[in-house]
Structures are given as C-alpha cells and as structure tokens.
Design an enzyme around this catalytic site. Structure first.
Site, PDB file in Angstrom:
ATOM      1  N   HIS C  78      51.084  26.392  22.759  1.00 21.59           N
ATOM      2  CA  HIS C  78      50.041  27.168  22.088  1.00 21.59           C
ATOM      3  C   HIS C  78      49.061  27.702  23.135  1.00 21.59           C
ATOM      4  CE1 HIS C  78      46.820  28.208  19.279  1.00 21.59           C
ATOM      5  NE2 HIS C  78      46.001  27.465  20.010  1.00 21.59           N
ATOM      6  N   ASP C 107      47.661  59.848  33.824  1.00 24.28           N
ATOM      7  CA  ASP C 107      48.437  58.624  33.594  1.00 24.28           C
ATOM      8  C   ASP C 107      47.907  57.569  34.547  1.00 24.28           C
ATOM      9  OD1 ASP C 107      50.562  56.686  33.195  1.00 24.28           O
ATOM     10  OD2 ASP C 107      51.726  58.334  32.358  1.00 24.28           O
ATOM     11  N   TRP C 143      48.570  22.824  29.073  1.00 27.61           N
ATOM     12  CA  TRP C 143      48.704  24.116  29.756  1.00 27.61           C
ATOM     13  C   TRP C 143      48.158  24.055  31.169  1.00 27.61           C
ATOM     14  CZ3 TRP C 143      45.339  27.824  31.769  1.00 27.61           C
ATOM     15  CH2 TRP C 143      43.986  27.576  31.596  1.00 27.61           C
ATOM     16  N   SER C 170      53.578  40.044  37.066  1.00 32.24           N
ATOM     17  CA  SER C 170      53.241  41.122  36.148  1.00 32.24           C
ATOM     18  C   SER C 170      51.747  41.441  36.207  1.00 32.24           C
ATOM     19  CB  SER C 170      53.657  40.713  34.733  1.00 32.24           C
ATOM     20  OG  SER C 170      52.940  41.420  33.781  1.00 32.24           O
ATOM     21  N   SER C 171      50.909  40.386  36.218  1.00 31.58           N
ATOM     22  CA  SER C 171      49.457  40.608  36.268  1.00 31.58           C
ATOM     23  C   SER C 171      49.040  41.279  37.559  1.00 31.58           C
ATOM     24  CB  SER C 171      48.701  39.287  36.175  1.00 31.58           C
ATOM     25  OG  SER C 171      48.960  38.681  34.975  1.00 31.58           O
ATOM     26  N   HIS C 254      38.987  29.008  36.681  1.00 32.93           N
ATOM     27  CA  HIS C 254      37.706  29.459  36.158  1.00 32.93           C
ATOM     28  C   HIS C 254      37.538  30.971  36.224  1.00 32.93           C
ATOM     29  CE1 HIS C 254      34.274  28.512  33.873  1.00 32.93           C
ATOM     30  NE2 HIS C 254      33.722  29.538  34.467  1.00 32.93           N
ATOM     31  N   GLU C 256      39.904  32.879  35.933  1.00 34.00           N
ATOM     32  CA  GLU C 256      40.800  33.278  34.834  1.00 34.00           C
ATOM     33  C   GLU C 256      40.045  33.304  33.502  1.00 34.00           C
ATOM     34  OE1 GLU C 256      43.886  34.265  34.504  1.00 34.00           O
ATOM     35  OE2 GLU C 256      44.224  33.930  32.355  1.00 34.00           O
ATOM     36  N   TYR C 258      37.052  34.132  33.057  1.00 29.98           N
ATOM     37  CA  TYR C 258      36.305  35.384  32.978  1.00 29.98           C
ATOM     38  C   TYR C 258      37.226  36.582  32.885  1.00 29.98           C
ATOM     39  CZ  TYR C 258      32.388  32.412  33.590  1.00 29.98           C
ATOM     40  OH  TYR C 258      31.481  31.425  33.372  1.00 29.98           O
ATOM     41  N   SER C 269      30.730  46.545  24.618  1.00 32.33           N
ATOM     42  CA  SER C 269      29.718  47.457  25.148  1.00 32.33           C
ATOM     43  C   SER C 269      30.044  48.915  24.841  1.00 32.33           C
ATOM     44  CB  SER C 269      29.583  47.281  26.659  1.00 32.33           C
ATOM     45  OG  SER C 269      29.259  45.959  26.953  1.00 32.33           O
ATOM     46  N   HIS C 303      33.454  22.115  37.537  1.00 35.18           N
ATOM     47  CA  HIS C 303      32.832  21.606  36.309  1.00 35.18           C
ATOM     48  C   HIS C 303      33.887  21.248  35.263  1.00 35.18           C
ATOM     49  CE1 HIS C 303      32.362  25.997  34.740  1.00 35.18           C
ATOM     50  NE2 HIS C 303      33.439  25.470  34.264  1.00 35.18           N
ATOM     51  N   HIS C 304      35.142  21.633  35.506  1.00 28.86           N
ATOM     52  CA  HIS C 304      36.225  21.196  34.627  1.00 28.86           C
ATOM     53  C   HIS C 304      36.655  19.776  34.963  1.00 28.86           C
ATOM     54  CE1 HIS C 304      37.023  25.226  32.951  1.00 28.86           C
ATOM     55  NE2 HIS C 304      36.611  25.649  34.120  1.00 28.86           N
ATOM     56  N   THR C 329      24.960  36.035  31.862  1.00 24.54           N
ATOM     57  CA  THR C 329      25.542  36.109  30.529  1.00 24.54           C
ATOM     58  C   THR C 329      24.450  36.395  29.511  1.00 24.54           C
ATOM     59  OG1 THR C 329      27.050  34.421  31.310  1.00 24.54           O
ATOM     60  CG2 THR C 329      27.169  34.970  28.990  1.00 24.54           C
ATOM     61  N   LYS C 332      23.540  39.996  29.399  1.00 21.41           N
ATOM     62  CA  LYS C 332      24.459  40.810  28.608  1.00 21.41           C
ATOM     63  C   LYS C 332      24.107  40.734  27.118  1.00 21.41           C
ATOM     64  CE  LYS C 332      28.119  42.092  30.158  1.00 21.41           C
ATOM     65  NZ  LYS C 332      28.837  42.785  31.207  1.00 21.41           N
ATOM     66  N   ARG C 451      40.720  15.150  22.710  1.00 17.52           N
ATOM     67  CA  ARG C 451      41.619  16.248  22.388  1.00 17.52           C
ATOM     68  C   ARG C 451      43.051  15.835  22.694  1.00 17.52           C
ATOM     69  NH1 ARG C 451      40.866  20.445  27.450  1.00 17.52           N
ATOM     70  NH2 ARG C 451      42.454  21.630  26.355  1.00 17.52           N
TER      71      ARG C 451
END
Lengths: 172, 384, 526
Positions: C78, C107, C143, C170-171, C254, C256, C258, C269, C303-304, C329, C332, C451
């Site tokens: 998931h 293009d 994951w 790909s990315s 991290h 990632e 963002y 926006s 921080h993870h 943040t 924004k 979790r």
C-alpha cells in the site's frame, strides 16, 4: 529521435516577415531559429549545482564506507550533462531564405548538419501540402527535381503564410 | 464481511452509548508514571494548545473571508498583493513562537538522554518475537513471551481485559529506583516501548543503546514492540511490574531458585515421553509462531516441520540447526543462547515424534551440550 | 484523458500509428500526461483496495480475514504503490500536460525520453504487484525497507529492489526532461519570476528528485548486495551498521516527502487566485518559501529516527531544523489565506478541494510540528499518530491537490465541463470520509497503539471501528470520481477557451480541448 520529435524539440520563433522585407531594397530575407530561454550561465549553474549536491552527499556516504551511491550519482549527472549538451548543440540552429534578384539562397543549420543551396528564381517552385487535416503541412522549395524544406521552425499557420509570401515573391 | 456491515449498522448506537462511558475514548497520551513521561505529557499539551490557537486565528480569518467575500453576496475583488511588512511579520512571529517551544523541548531531550547514576541496570534483548531480560547486577535472566492464548486471537474464546498485552514472565523493577536500560536485539530491529515511562528505544542487532526510567508508583505498566520486526510484530508485548523494594528482593530470590533447577535438568537423562511432553510446551512458545502449532509452516515463508527432511533426517543435523540456526539470511536463528540443553533436547525430540513424524528417537541434554561445543560444522542442509 | 482532445488530429502526412501502438510510441506531451494520470488512477484503486483490506482486518480485535504476514505485505505494498505509483506519477502527469502549455512550449525538451520514462512505470508496477504470487508473497518489511528485516525475505524482495530502481530511473529521466523544458523552452518574455507557481514548484521538485535519487538507488543496491553477494554494509556481524541504512534512506526520504507535496502547493497556488479573482498575495515570497523548504529538507532527515538513540547534540540539531521548516510552510499557508481575503470567491469543485487542502494540510502540518519535538516524537514514533500525520499530509494534501488539479484542468483537456453536482458530491464524501478515517488515528497513537500491527488491544477498538467505516466511505466515493472523469471525456457542456472567469495564464489562451499540437510558434509574454 523521430522526425516528429525533432521538430518538437525546437522551440520556434518567427521573425516577422514584413520587417525583413525592409532590410535592403529589392532583397527578401527570412530568417528563423528555435527558441532558447536557457543562457550558458544558467546551464552551467544547473549542471554544477546539481553535480555538487549529488557528489558531495555521495562522497560523504562513501567516506563512511557506503560507496555504492557514488556510481549512481555519476551515471545520473552524466545523463544530465548529456541532456544539457544536446540542448546546446541545437543553439546554433537557424534557417535563412534570401531572394535577391534572380538568386534564391536557402541556408540551414541543425546540429551538425547544414546546407547552403542556391536556386534560380525562375526554376524555384513552392510546394505546400497540408493533406486533408490542415495540420503538419509540408513546405519546401523545389528546383531541378530536388526539394529543400523551408520554415521548419514555424507553426502550420505561419508556414502557410510564408508559402503565400514566397509564391508572390518568386513571381514578382 | 457480513458481520462487519451488521456491526457498522449498530455502530452509531454503540458510539452514542459509549459516550457516557468515556473510559474507552482516550484523547491524550497515557497517564504518565515517571518524571520524564510527565514532562513529555505537558510538553505535548503545551504545543497542542499553541497549534490550536494558531489554527483558530488563521482559519477563523479564512472562514470569515469564505463567508463575507464571496461573489454570490456581491463582493468585488480587491487587487492588493505583495506587502513586505505583512510578509516579514508572518515570518518573524512563527519563528519567535518556535524558539519559545524549542527551549522546553530541549530541556526534556537532555533529561531523557541522561542515563548516569543508575540504581540498577537491565539489558533488554529483542527477539523475533519475544523479549529477553538480563538483570546485570542480580544475575537474573529470562524471556518474556505473549501470554494471550491463540484461541482468543482466532476469536474462538472471549478476549481477556489485557488481550495482547499480557506476557508469561513480566519484567519486575522496584519503585522509585533509577533503572538504566541497555537495549539491543538479536535478529532484526525491535523497539522497546512503555508509554507510561516515556521510554521508546530501538534495539539494534550488534549495537547497544541505553535509556532509563524511574517509576513513580507501584503497578503494572504495558507497552508493545514499536518497530516492524516481521510477522508477529503485533504479538510481542512488554509488561513491567513495578513493586516495592521487598517484593523485588523476593522476586529476585525466586528467579535465582528456578534457574538452579533448570541447570540441574541439563545433566539428567529423560525418556521419550517426558521429552515430548516438555517439548510441546517449548515448541508452542518458541517455534509455533513460524512453523505453526500443527507443524505445517507457511508455504514459501516458513518451512513445514511435519514430514520435513530435517525432522525426519539424521538427528545430529536436526540438533545442529536448532542450536546454531539455519542458513544465513533466513529467519531461523540458533537457540543456543535462548534455551537450556534440556529444553532444546525436548523440543528436538518433540519435533521428531509429533504429527506424522513418529521417528521414535530422542535427543538428550548431553547431546545438546556436545553440539554447543562444536560450531556449525557442516552447513545445514537446505530445509525447504 | 485526452482521447477526445485529438480524435481528429491523426491525418497529417506523417501518419501516427493507431491503437495500442499509438500509445506505446507516442512522444506527445499531452498523450504522455494522460498516460501518467491513467496509470496513477489505476494504481490508486489498486493500493486503495489494499487499504480497505487492511481496515477490514482492523475493524475489531482478533485475526479475522488474513494471516499477519499477509497483513504486513498489504501495508508495505500500500505504501510503496501509493508513493511511487500514485502520487509521483500523477504529479508527473500534470507536469507533462501543463508545463508546456503554461510556458508556451510546443512539447517537452526530450519527447523520446519522455516516452521511455512513462513506459518504465507499468513495468515496475507489474513487478511489484506480481510479487504477491511469488513463493512467500510480496515484500512485508515496510515501505522503508529497513534491514536486517529486509534481508530476511524471499525472492520478491529482490524483485522489489529492481522495481524501485526502474521507478527511480523513470523519475530521473522525467526530472531532467522537466528541468530542461522549463529552463530552455519558456516563451520569449516569460522570465523565471513570471512563471506560474505550478511551474516553479515543479522546477524545485525536479531539482530535489535529481539530488536524491542516486541516494535511494545506492541504498537499495547495497541491500541487494547484502542479500545476495555477501557484502556487510548493514550487517553488524560483518562490520556494517543497520542504522546507517536508515540515515541513507531518510536522506533520500525526507526530500522525497517534499517531492510529494511541492507540486501540490503549486496546483493549489494556481487554483486559489483563479476562484478568488485576485492575484496570488506574495508571489515572490511563495517562490522563496518553496526554495527554503527544499533546502531545509536536506537537513532534517534524522527526525524519522529519534527512537534509534542518537547523541543529544544530534537530537537537538534535527529537532531545531525540523521546527524551522514550519516557518516557510507557514508563509505559504498565510499567503493562500491572504489571497482569498477580500477576493470575490466562488466555490466550484477545484476551489473546494483547494480550500480543504489548505485547512487539512495545515492539520497535518501541526501534527508534524508536534512530532518535531523530539521528546514527544519518542512517545509517538511508530504509532498511529504518525499514520494520521502523514495521511493528513498525503491524502488531504497531495491527493486532494491532485483532485483539485484534475477538476481545474479537465475542461481544458477534454473540451467538456465536468458535472458540478457529481464533483461536489465527490468532494463532500471524500472530505468527510477522509476525516472519519484519519482523525481518530491521532487518538489511537496518543493512547499507545503501534502502527503496522494486524491486531490490537481492546482499548483501541472504538476508534478503529470508526476509522474502518470512514475508510469505506472514502474508498467507495472515489468511484464517483472515476464515473465523473469518464463522463467528462465522453461529453458534457462545451467548455470555453477561458473555462474559468478568473483564470490567468497561457494555457487558457489555447482552444478547449487543447489541440494535439500547441504553441508551435511561441507566444510572446509581456
């Protein structure tokens, strides 16, 4: 790349035909080139900033013994450098059509290819073929059984307009 | 699925009814039972208060705008944008609030990490899927496994009050003493967590990390493993009994006594029936999680015991795997450090005689002692 | 979603292939954008079904529907699919459709490469999903792929590593394409500080992707060699360190996070000024805030990992740097609110999703601030509080912005207006369902529910039941979205070129539906 892709690669910019007519009395000059909004400085900045970040982190981890990030950073920055180089090689592309007196000069340059061809105005014919859809029109000048494409960086609309102008100029 | 929808149907009523019995709806951190946990509790309340305050101000303005400045009430759009003063203000104010928050948080961090001057030290080791406790000063050593019966998990028996949060042998500590914890793991990363003490520390195989707590009150405190550690991650709870100093001393004495009895077993010889009986208990506690109670394993993940080449092959190879572990990279770890000679002998004998295996032979504690001496000589045969 | 857009375009003198070959060989940015978005939608339903299975098992204590190992496979897949198969491809789809239209380019810069970067994705997707049928089932190690647990698994773990590599490739190709397109193909006069916010956020996102993808590739390759070639990068017995994997993974992970949210900021926006009929309040400060978030994202990864036991100095550093992210943040969010202030607001579906985004994303931001406090995080790490936090950020953040963007640009893409009643029904069911699923999870986490557990203690029952009911409401209301999109492609009221009264930008100057080829001559931006 497919021809379709190549034509899309280049960002078209059109020099107003009317302006060019005034360049010198009697001469008609039409020049067009693809659009490039990336300057050399910006290009270097993109490459070096990303290379610095990637190699700094990869080397940092490599110093701790986790060296397998380094080859991936190298491959990726190589790909980026190739992409930027490919854009740069297209920067000099242009297409010029000059009609002066009885001489028609067609000059184009794309990447490493280029050609300069002179034709006699009396023999030059405009070939414009839009098929049934009115899209992807082909415009070329033909002389002595050989065709040379014109207006590759233009939209269909601008190409049709150029065709009309050319027909007029060649007859005059 | 059907029962689920039925339940969903009555849920509204259940929910309304249970509003009166608020006990089941906890809205904040568990009641703290140590100084650190209490400080964390207050820190959380403080930051929640700040967040809710900011939320009300900012979104109060937004919803005011959504109501008053809509086109349908005829509001015409103003065209202001870019205002340096406003932009500086709303950068500086949050910054100041954050500095205000950072100070008390930093104080708690420093207190949490200060593991000096302990009254006692306990080494905690995470295993797939149980906890091992070593009381370094007292020389007490034991394992703590989930005590909730399988039937309750499968739904064939009513669930106890402390369903999934009960162990066979809880950790016991005296009240009001600084307990230093040395936390590690044997196989994969686990995390030892007791919310009431404000302790959560990953156990990392090959490394020892420390933490500490000082329990305020006598009582039983429960927690769970907090780092995904494989199949039974949800089934390795932690129970800590905080007792008085005298009760703690009595507990230590009792633990030492039973350790001596276990040591005596290792020199005896048993018959097959005795070993099988004892082995079944050892199997259920240590092996059934993977290989399953009926010995069928889980196809593709954990090999079957029933009819397996190992359990019906040469007994020396079988003992070797149980003592030293299976092929590298598999979940099968050696039980040399976790089980006594007598227990390993019992479980090997059980596996060779249970289900359809009926080998009729037996391993004795002396065989295990011999196998311990030699390292895993021959690579264990593939046990698929 | 562009089928209707170019049904009549294929008669040029270099004829396009038709049928499946047309989609396999297409180099058109609009085709590829549609492919990305369809892929993302299919994966959304796939990974969403997994979420419903997870929630069904968690409806009551005890194991009812599945084995714990299968439960772990579901949570792992998931996560992987939602991140790499739904959110990232959807944003890349938007970039493909919108970036050339918004900067006046014909293009993407490298159309061939664009085709490859899309078609790698289904390959990776099939590898991931196919691993459910391999011996031992799909990956069940989470994951985040932490060793040593990840070293234990079977052949599907190797296949997953390969799939992650392919998605990474790909990315990278997609990002290089987007960066070069944005920088090199802007219409004359469209300077960097005149670019639409969506283009800005994608430029910064592509930078982040290029900067971090080698780190992910290296991390999973080292897992692969540890598993198969006897290296000991993450094995303490061989001199390695399992915690270093977490450092490396989150150094990628991290930024990632963002990567998954910056394009969402961009979409919102675009939408808020349109329906407020008022320009974005602080364009420049929005650009600087986005850039600061991106730069700060490289300094907060640990921080993870507060629970792994770091030295005090490291804990304090990562706590302070994480708290600092709240400043840009906040800028924004304040800007969005100030844009709405004294506007002339209307509430079409894109605006509703955008407002819900601002509100609910902020809740996710606040729970992020709570988690930034290292001592509080140590209590809440690996609990349902974290699950609630990142779902507020990724569902009501990233996913809602994707919905908002689809509703906003679908009329331009298809030439038809969507059905507003269906759209609003979809919105209200989604926003209510989403809150019923995820809000109670905050309480579960605070109360101490870890979790990634398939079964739980009795005191967690009520909130889990509420969450499960919400999950079914949220999940099934996405079928409305599918129906709406299909209906809009087939027909509906004709959309004008402008589509929205307050919309600004080059994409609204081309006809609706946007023709197969646009801006072959660059417009001039004044």
């Amino acid at each position: 790349m497919m021809p379709h892709a190549v034509s899309s690669l280049l960002h078209m910019e059109q020099v107003n035909t009317e302006d060019c007519e005034g360049v010198s009395a009697g001469a008609f000059v039409f020049q067009s080139r693809p659009n490039h909004s990336l300057t050399h400085r910006q290009q270097k900045l993109v490459l070096w900033s990303l290379a610095t970040v990637c190699f700094a982190t990869a080397s940092g981890f490599a110093l701790l013994g986790y060296w397998l990030i380094l080859p991936f950073a190298g491959l990726e920055i190589g790909l980026l450098a190739w992409a930027l180089e490919a854009l740069r090689s297209r920067e000099g592309d242009y297409e010029t059509l000059t009609i002066e007196g009885d001489v028609v000069v067609l000059e184009w340059h794309a990447g490493t290819h280029g050609e300069r061809r002179e034709m006699n105005r009396q023999w030059a014919r405009v070939i414009c073929d839009c098929g049934t859809s009115g899209r992807n029109c082909r415009l070329s000048l033909s002389s002595h059984g050989r065709e040379t494409k014109v207006g590759q960086y233009l939209s269909d609309e601008a190409r049709l307009q150029l065709a009309a102008t050319l027909r007029r100029k060649l007859q005059a | 699925m059907k029962s689920m929808w039925q339940r969903a149907g009555v849920m509204g009523a259940v929910w309304a009814a249970s509003q009166s019995a608020l006990a089941d709806y906890a809205y904040n951190l568990q009641e703290p039972a140590s100084q650190v946990a209490r400080e964390v509790f207050h820190l959380h309340n403080l930051i929640m208060l700040v967040c809710v305050g900011i939320f009300i101000i900012v979104f109060g303005m937004m919803f005011y705008s959504l109501i008053k400045h809509r086109k349908s009430v005829g509001h015409k759009a103003a065209h202001f944008h870019e205002n340096t003063t406003v932009e500086i203000i709303w950068t500086i104010i949050p910054f100041i609030i954050l500095v205000g928050m950072a100070y008390p948080a930093a104080k708690v961090v420093i207190e949490m990490k200060d593991t000096s001057n302990p009254d006692m030290t306990v080494k905690i080791t995470g295993y797939q899927w149980k906890w091992g406790y070593d009381y370094l000063n007292e020389g007490v050593h034991f394992y703590s496994t989930l005590a909730t019966p399988r039937e309750q998990i499968d739904g064939t028996a009513a669930k106890d009050e402390h369903y999934l949060l009960e162990v066979d042998d809880p950790m016991v500590v005296p009240v009001g003493k600084r307990v230093r914890l040395l936390i590690t793991a044997n196989d994969v990363i686990h995390s030892w967590w007791v919310p009431a003490f404000g302790v959560k520390q990953d156990g990392i195989p090959g490394f020892i990390r420390d933490s500490w707590f000082k329990a305020d009150k006598i009582g039983t405190y429960r927690g769970q493993c907090a780092e995904l550690c494989g199949k039974d991650h949800g089934f390795m709870p932690i129970v800590v009994k905080v007792v008085s100093e005298e009760d703690y001393k009595a507990w230590v004495a009792k633990k030492k006594g039973s350790a001596q009895a276990a040591a005596a077993d290792n020199t005896k010889t048993f018959d097959v029936k005795e070993l099988v009986e004892r082995g079944e208990k050892v199997y259920q506690a240590n092996c059934a999680a993977c290989h399953q109670a009926n010995g069928t394993g889980l196809p593709g993940v954990f090999p079957a015991m029933n009819g397996s080449k190992v359990a019906t092959g040469p007994i020396a190879a079988h003992i070797n795997i149980v003592v030293h572990g299976g092929r590298p990279g598999t979940a099968m770890v050696g039980f040399a450090d976790r089980l006594s000679d007598a227990e390993i002998a019992a479980v090997v004998t059980y596996e060779r005689n249970a289900w359809d295996n009926k080998m009729g032979d037996a391993a004795q504690p002396a065989d295990i002692a011999a196998a311990r001496g030699g390292a895993a000589v021959a690579a264990a045969p593939a046990a698929q | 979603m562009s089928d209707a857009a170019h049904a009549h375009d294929d008669h040029g003198h270099h004829a396009h292939p038709t049928g499946i070959m047309r989609w396999l060989t297409t180099t058109n940015h609009k085709d590829i954008g549609s492919l990305y978005l369809w892929f993302s939608l299919i994966m959304l339903f796939t990974a969403g079904s997994m979420a419903l299975l997870i929630r069904s098992e968690l409806f009551e204590p005890g194991m009812q529907l599945m084995h714990p190992d299968f439960f772990n496979q579901l949570t792992t897949m998931h996560g992987l699919i939602m991140i790499f198969g739904v959110i990232m491809p959807a944003f890349t789809g938007f970039a493909n459709w919108q970036v050339p239209l918004m900067i006046g380019a014909p293009d993407m810069a490298f159309p061939r490469m664009n085709n490859w970067s899309f078609w790698l994705l289904p390959v990776a997707g099939i590898m991931l999903l196919g691993s459910f049928w391999l011996p031992g089932g799909a990956v069940a190690g989470g994951w985040t792929m932490y060793p040593p647990l990840f070293i234990q698994g079977g052949v599907s773990y190797d296949l997953t590593i390969l799939a992650v590599h392919i998605m990474g490739l790909s990315s990278i190709m997609g990002s290089i394409n987007i960066i070069t397109t944005i920088l090199n193909m802007r219409a004359p006069g469209l300077t960097l500080m005149k670019m639409p916010m969506f283009v800005w956020t994608w430029l910064i996102t592509a930078y982040l992707l290029i900067a971090t993808m080698p780190v992910l590739a290296g991390a999973v390759t080292m897992l692969l060699t540890d598993r198969n070639f006897g290296t000991h990068f993450f094995n303490a017995a061989g001199g390695g360190d399992p915690v270093m994997f977490q450092h490396i993974f989150w150094f990628f992970g991290h930024p990632e996070v963002y990567i998954l949210i910056l394009p969402a900021f961009g979409i919102v926006s675009q939408i808020i000024p349109t329906f407020s009929r008022k320009p974005l309040f602080g364009y420049a400060s929005m650009v600087y805030a986005t850039a600061s978030i991106a730069i700060l994202s490289f300094t907060v990864w640990a921080h993870h990992m507060f629970a792994v036991g770091m030295p005090v100095a490291a804990q304090l550093f990562f706590m302070f740097s994480t708290m600092l992210i709240a400043v840009p943040t906040g800028v924004k969010v304040f800007n969005w609110v100030a844009t709405m202030w004294k506007g002339s607001l209307t509430f079409e579906t894109p605006m509703l999703f955008a407002i819900a985004f601002v509100c609910l994303f902020t809740i996710g931001g606040f729970s992020g601030l709570v988690l930034a406090m290292a001592p509080v995080d140590i209590q809440l790490q690996d609990t349902y509080y974290v699950v609630a936090h990142f779902h507020y950020v990724l569902v009501s953040g990233a996913l809602f912005s994707i919905f908002a963007g689809i509703y906003y640009w679908l009329p331009k893409w298809t030439g038809h207006m969507y059905n507003e009643t269906l759209g609003k029904t979809h919105f209200w069911l989604s926003v209510i369902g989403m809150n019923i699923v995820f809000f109670p999870m905050h309480f579960l986490g605070l109360a101490g529910m870890p979790r990634r557990i398939p079964d739980y203690a009795l005191q967690f029952t009520e909130f889990n039941q509420i969450a499960t009911v919400g999950a079914f409401i949220f999940g099934f209301s996405q079928l409305i979205f599918l129906v709406l999109v299909l209906k809009t492609i087939k027909g509906g009221a004709k959309a004008s070129d402008q589509v929205w009264e307050g919309a600004q930008g080059l994409e609204w100057t081309v006809p609706s539906p946007a023709p197969y080829h646009t801006f072959e001559t660059a417009p001039v931006v004044k």
